[in-house]
Design a protein around this motif. Structure first.
Motif, PDB file in Angstrom:
ATOM      1  N   ASP A 157       0.956  -1.345   0.011  1.00 48.43           N
ATOM      2  CA  ASP A 157       0.131   0.151   0.140  1.00 48.43           C
ATOM      3  C   ASP A 157       0.878   1.325   0.101  1.00 48.43           C
ATOM      4  OD1 ASP A 157      -2.402  -1.415  -0.070  1.00 48.43           O
ATOM      5  OD2 ASP A 157      -2.400  -1.427   2.174  1.00 48.43           O
ATOM      6  N   GLU A 158       1.927   1.241   0.510  1.00 45.77           N
ATOM      7  CA  GLU A 158       2.703   2.396   0.673  1.00 45.77           C
ATOM      8  C   GLU A 158       3.500   2.472  -0.687  1.00 45.77           C
ATOM      9  OE1 GLU A 158       4.622   5.715   2.461  1.00 45.77           O
ATOM     10  OE2 GLU A 158       3.171   4.303   3.437  1.00 45.77           O
ATOM     11  N   GLY A 159       3.853   1.677  -1.394  1.00 42.62           N
ATOM     12  CA  GLY A 159       4.233   1.641  -2.617  1.00 42.62           C
ATOM     13  C   GLY A 159       3.259   2.396  -3.548  1.00 42.62           C
ATOM     14  N   LYS A 160       2.070   1.989  -3.355  1.00 43.55           N
ATOM     15  CA  LYS A 160       0.828   2.440  -4.194  1.00 43.55           C
ATOM     16  C   LYS A 160       0.798   3.924  -4.078  1.00 43.55           C
ATOM     17  CE  LYS A 160      -2.010  -1.578  -4.457  1.00 43.55           C
ATOM     18  NZ  LYS A 160      -3.043  -2.328  -3.969  1.00 43.55           N
ATOM     19  N   LYS A 161       1.259   4.660  -2.812  1.00 50.24           N
ATOM     20  CA  LYS A 161       1.048   5.915  -2.677  1.00 50.24           C
ATOM     21  C   LYS A 161       2.076   6.559  -3.261  1.00 50.24           C
ATOM     22  CE  LYS A 161      -0.724   5.369   2.150  1.00 50.24           C
ATOM     23  NZ  LYS A 161      -0.393   5.626   3.634  1.00 50.24           N
ATOM     24  N   VAL A 162       3.432   5.853  -3.414  1.00 48.38           N
ATOM     25  CA  VAL A 162       4.555   6.420  -4.028  1.00 48.38           C
ATOM     26  C   VAL A 162       4.236   6.474  -5.631  1.00 48.38           C
ATOM     27  CG1 VAL A 162       7.049   5.981  -4.622  1.00 48.38           C
ATOM     28  CG2 VAL A 162       6.214   5.689  -2.508  1.00 48.38           C
ATOM     29  N   ALA A 163       3.751   5.349  -6.153  1.00 50.26           N
ATOM     30  CA  ALA A 163       3.297   5.648  -7.402  1.00 50.26           C
ATOM     31  C   ALA A 163       2.281   6.594  -8.013  1.00 50.26           C
ATOM     32  CB  ALA A 163       2.546   4.091  -7.978  1.00 50.26           C
ATOM     33  N   ALA A 164       1.243   6.806  -6.735  1.00 53.70           N
ATOM     34  CA  ALA A 164       0.240   7.861  -7.222  1.00 53.70           C
ATOM     35  C   ALA A 164       0.947   9.305  -6.932  1.00 53.70           C
ATOM     36  CB  ALA A 164      -0.760   7.793  -6.249  1.00 53.70           C
ATOM     37  N   ALA A 165       2.163   9.482  -6.194  1.00 58.21           N
ATOM     38  CA  ALA A 165       2.651  10.620  -6.317  1.00 58.21           C
ATOM     39  C   ALA A 165       3.741  10.930  -7.270  1.00 58.21           C
ATOM     40  CB  ALA A 165       3.890  10.706  -5.049  1.00 58.21           C
ATOM     41  N   LEU A 166       4.138   9.866  -8.177  1.00 61.98           N
ATOM     42  CA  LEU A 166       5.083   9.912  -9.341  1.00 61.98           C
ATOM     43  C   LEU A 166       4.295   9.184 -10.414  1.00 61.98           C
ATOM     44  CD1 LEU A 166       8.375   8.881  -7.664  1.00 61.98           C
ATOM     45  CD2 LEU A 166       7.620  11.189  -8.245  1.00 61.98           C
ATOM     46  N   PRO A 167       3.320   9.874 -11.004  1.00 62.46           N
ATOM     47  CA  PRO A 167       2.422   9.139 -11.961  1.00 62.46           C
ATOM     48  C   PRO A 167       3.260   8.834 -13.438  1.00 62.46           C
ATOM     49  CG  PRO A 167       1.727  11.510 -11.885  1.00 62.46           C
ATOM     50  CD  PRO A 167       2.726  11.046 -10.604  1.00 62.46           C
ATOM     51  N   ASP A 168       4.193   9.669 -13.258  1.00 64.53           N
ATOM     52  CA  ASP A 168       5.207   9.614 -14.539  1.00 64.53           C
ATOM     53  C   ASP A 168       6.199   8.797 -14.597  1.00 64.53           C
ATOM     54  OD1 ASP A 168       6.200  11.091 -13.196  1.00 64.53           O
ATOM     55  OD2 ASP A 168       6.890  12.668 -14.507  1.00 64.53           O
ATOM     56  N   ALA A 169       6.559   8.130 -13.448  1.00 64.11           N
ATOM     57  CA  ALA A 169       7.471   7.083 -13.125  1.00 64.11           C
ATOM     58  C   ALA A 169       7.168   5.912 -13.450  1.00 64.11           C
ATOM     59  CB  ALA A 169       8.054   7.140 -11.765  1.00 64.11           C
ATOM     60  N   LYS A 170       8.177   4.996 -13.995  1.00 65.88           N
ATOM     61  CA  LYS A 170       8.016   3.454 -14.262  1.00 65.88           C
ATOM     62  C   LYS A 170       8.267   3.071 -12.798  1.00 65.88           C
ATOM     63  CE  LYS A 170      10.255  -0.226 -16.925  1.00 65.88           C
ATOM     64  NZ  LYS A 170      11.137  -0.466 -17.566  1.00 65.88           N
ATOM     65  N   PHE A 171       7.102   2.102 -12.649  1.00 59.58           N
ATOM     66  CA  PHE A 171       7.014   1.260 -11.464  1.00 59.58           C
ATOM     67  C   PHE A 171       7.080   0.073 -11.469  1.00 59.58           C
ATOM     68  CE2 PHE A 171       4.798  -0.514  -7.898  1.00 59.58           C
ATOM     69  CZ  PHE A 171       5.224   0.335  -6.697  1.00 59.58           C
ATOM     70  N   VAL A 172       8.086  -0.762 -10.816  1.00 56.42           N
ATOM     71  CA  VAL A 172       8.154  -2.215 -10.990  1.00 56.42           C
ATOM     72  C   VAL A 172       8.354  -2.824  -9.821  1.00 56.42           C
ATOM     73  CG1 VAL A 172       9.675  -4.108 -12.060  1.00 56.42           C
ATOM     74  CG2 VAL A 172       9.568  -1.903 -13.138  1.00 56.42           C
ATOM     75  N   TYR A 173       7.468  -4.189  -9.710  1.00 55.95           N
ATOM     76  CA  TYR A 173       7.687  -4.895  -8.323  1.00 55.95           C
ATOM     77  C   TYR A 173       8.668  -5.669  -8.376  1.00 55.95           C
ATOM     78  CZ  TYR A 173       3.397  -3.459  -6.366  1.00 55.95           C
ATOM     79  OH  TYR A 173       2.088  -2.427  -5.941  1.00 55.95           O
ATOM     80  N   HIS A 174       9.583  -6.062  -7.359  1.00 56.00           N
ATOM     81  CA  HIS A 174      10.552  -7.058  -7.273  1.00 56.00           C
ATOM     82  C   HIS A 174      10.171  -7.999  -6.333  1.00 56.00           C
ATOM     83  CE1 HIS A 174      12.335  -5.411  -3.466  1.00 56.00           C
ATOM     84  NE2 HIS A 174      12.018  -4.331  -4.047  1.00 56.00           N
ATOM     85  N   SER A 175      11.000  -8.954  -6.241  1.00 61.23           N
ATOM     86  CA  SER A 175      10.622 -10.428  -5.348  1.00 61.23           C
ATOM     87  C   SER A 175      11.322 -10.207  -4.104  1.00 61.23           C
ATOM     88  CB  SER A 175      11.008 -11.623  -6.339  1.00 61.23           C
ATOM     89  OG  SER A 175      12.288 -11.627  -6.408  1.00 61.23           O
ATOM     90  N   GLY A 176      12.197  -9.212  -3.747  1.00 65.71           N
ATOM     91  CA  GLY A 176      12.755  -9.146  -2.551  1.00 65.71           C
ATOM     92  C   GLY A 176      12.146  -8.608  -1.535  1.00 65.71           C
TER      93      GLY A 176
END
Length: 417
Positions: free
Chosen positions: A366-385
């Motif tokens: 959920d915290e990552g979703k907030k970051v994605a919303a704050a940076l809508p033009d950034a490339k967002f990728v989930y990792h497995s670590g």
């Protein structure tokens, strides 16, 4: 006449007679809560006093040898003597193609490396945790440098702030010290009142752990490392976000792109608050199993015993645990990612990549979703670590960073040879 009864005397009983039973002892008095409290109070006070005095009473033990992992990492890097202080520890892994010159500028022009990555690790992680990412980036042809922020990782503890200058004596204090007649005599002789009110308190010196101060140290370190020749690609991990953002804002021409790796300005993965508790923090640092369990609980589930021991040895250095706590207290809780992104045209144009753990916890996702919303033009990728993916997903992380910085360099018209 009948004979009179013999008088009763206190003569001893016959030897054959059984002894008289002794009276039963009085029943024990029941213990009340009021009578037990002093015992427990004095016991707790004695144990606390012993815990405080024992380290000073016992003779100091010889320092344990450094773990091989930490010793090798220290040998691979160096402490930059910056002017002004503080010094910073940096480790650089140059690609094999760039051998023959400092900063990757040697060798033939056909093998000159143009892509430079500067990694700023987060709280307590340090460049030690990024050693495999730096090596993997180097094997992919990227000139990578990991830099420990002031007082973090293997950077030496910043010098103590100078004590504030003593304030002027107040009128009440001078009357108490010299007496009320001293003022009358001084007034008759000079015509002036000798008392002076206290000056307003001087401003507290800036903490070297503050984001803007740390950013200034990063700028000096980048110049000392020769990274100012071409713009660098910033990789900001965890709580290094605020310092890295301040560096990018203050030196917009020195940054080509920004990659955030599970970065949050005020939500550190490492629980520094534990080490602010005197007894508990010392206990965790002394017991390897507790320290490793703390790392696996909060930072990376895949951290091994050897690696955890290297982190523990690094934190047991002089002033290291205190530096972690001070950096935690100096975090910029008012930092807003969206506001920083729109703070200037240079910052808005920076290509951005966000790498976030997709398996740590629902709260962190959920915290990552907030970051994605704050940076809508950034490339967002989930990792497995985990929250320290440089430990348990370093190959995945280095591959994503390499792909992003290479494409950013090509889009900016840079030369990759």
């Amino acid at each position: 006449m009948p004979a009179a009864d013999p008088p009763v005397t206190d003569a001893a009983p016959d030897e054959g007679a059984p002894p008289r039973p002794s009276p039963p002892p009085p029943p024990p008095r029941p213990l009340s809560l009021a009578s037990a409290l002093p015992f427990w109070f004095y016991l707790a006070a004695a144990v606390s006093l012993l815990a405080l005095l024992l380290p000073h009473i016992l003779p100091p033990s010889s320092p344990a040898p450094l773990p091989p992992l930490l010793r090798g990492h220290l040998a691979a890097g160096r402490v930059l003597k910056l002017d002004p202080s503080p010094g910073l520890f940096a480790v650089t892994s140059r690609p094999a193609d760039s051998s023959g010159g400092g900063g990757g500028g040697g060798g033939s022009p056909a093998h000159r490396v143009r892509v430079r990555v500067l990694v700023l690790p987060g709280l307590a992680a340090g460049s030690l945790s990024f050693r495999r990412v730096v090596s993997s980036l180097s094997s992919r042809g990227v000139h990578a440098t990991a830099l420990d922020l002031p007082g973090q990782g293997l950077s030496p503890a910043p010098p103590a702030a100078p004590a504030p200058a003593p304030s002027r004596t107040s009128a009440l204090r001078e009357i108490m010290d010299r007496g009320i007649f001293h003022a009358f005599e001084h007034l008759v002789q000079t015509g002036e009142v000798p008392y002076q009110e206290e000056a307003p308190p001087a401003a507290a010196p800036r903490s070297p752990h503050a984001p803007d101060e740390a950013a200034a140290a990063v700028a000096r370190a980048a110049e000392a490392l020769g990274l100012g020749v071409a713009p660098v690609h910033l990789v900001l991990h965890d709580t290094a976000l605020a310092a890295g953002a301040a560096f990018a804002s203050a030196h917009p021409g020195a940054v080509r792109s920004v990659t955030l790796v599970d970065a949050a300005a005020s939500l550190p993965a490492f629980p520094a608050a534990v080490f602010d508790v005197p007894v508990l923090g010392r206990l965790v640092l002394r017991v390897p199993a507790l320290f490793r369990g703390l790392l696996r609980l909060c930072c990376a589930r895949g951290v091994g015993a050897e690696e955890a021991e290297a982190y523990r040895a690094a934190m047991r250095g002089e002033g290291k645990a205190e530096g972690v706590v001070e950096a935690w207290k100096a975090m910029n809780h008012s930092f807003r990612l969206r506001e920083w992104r729109g703070s200037s045209e240079e910052v808005r144009r920076l290509p951005m990549l966000v790498l976030w753990s997709g398996s740590w916890s629902d709260m962190w996702i959920d915290e990552g979703k907030k970051v994605a919303a704050a940076l809508p033009d950034a490339k967002f990728v989930y990792h497995s670590g985990g929250r320290w993916p440089q430990v348990d997903a370093f190959e995945e992380i280095s591959g994503l960073i390499t792909e992003f910085v290479t494409s950013s360099e090509e889009a900016a018209g840079g030369q990759i040879e």
